[in-house]
Design an enzyme around this catalytic site. Sequence first.
Site, PDB file in Angstrom:
ATOM      1  N   ASP A  81      47.507  24.860 -19.651  1.00  0.00           N
ATOM      2  CA  ASP A  81      47.100  23.537 -18.739  1.00  0.00           C
ATOM      3  C   ASP A  81      47.651  23.426 -17.790  1.00  0.00           C
ATOM      4  OD1 ASP A  81      46.371  22.731 -21.656  1.00  0.00           O
ATOM      5  OD2 ASP A  81      47.320  21.116 -21.782  1.00  0.00           O
ATOM      6  N   ASP A 110      52.076  18.532 -28.289  1.00  0.00           N
ATOM      7  CA  ASP A 110      51.831  19.546 -27.444  1.00  0.00           C
ATOM      8  C   ASP A 110      53.736  20.323 -27.414  1.00  0.00           C
ATOM      9  OD1 ASP A 110      49.274  20.239 -27.766  1.00  0.00           O
ATOM     10  OD2 ASP A 110      48.878  19.376 -25.378  1.00  0.00           O
TER      11      ASP A 110
END
Length: 142
Positions: A81, A110
Amino acid sequence: MTDPRDVVTALLRATETCDPEEVVRHMADDVVWQNVPLPPARGKATVAKQLRAMHKVVHDVEVRIHNIAANGDVVLTERTDVIGRGAWQAEFWVCGTFVVRDGKVVLWRDYYDNATFIAACLKGLGRAALKTARSRLQPVGR
């Protein structure tokens, strides 16, 4: 769209729009979203509220999916990310677990290492500061 991998991919692409309503469009009403070890957000309204708060700080999002695997309704991702704002940017490794039912994400959890995340944020600050300093040192007229 009903294939769980496609649903998760669409949700992750939606995060790149930085539009909370676009993101929660891919979620069930009773979704649970958690960035471990933080407490979970429960329900689309709460998730949208947290995303809006996050986007007050983060204006740019990129999701680089390295691996995605499904076992029935459960989807696992390995990804990088990238978040940013202006000259600041942080890249960090994330593993995600998703559960998809009836074409909607009901669970998004996550996992990432907080020390690595903080280091990425600090590295991004250093790069942004260097970029700013270099631009100020450029001779006038260039």
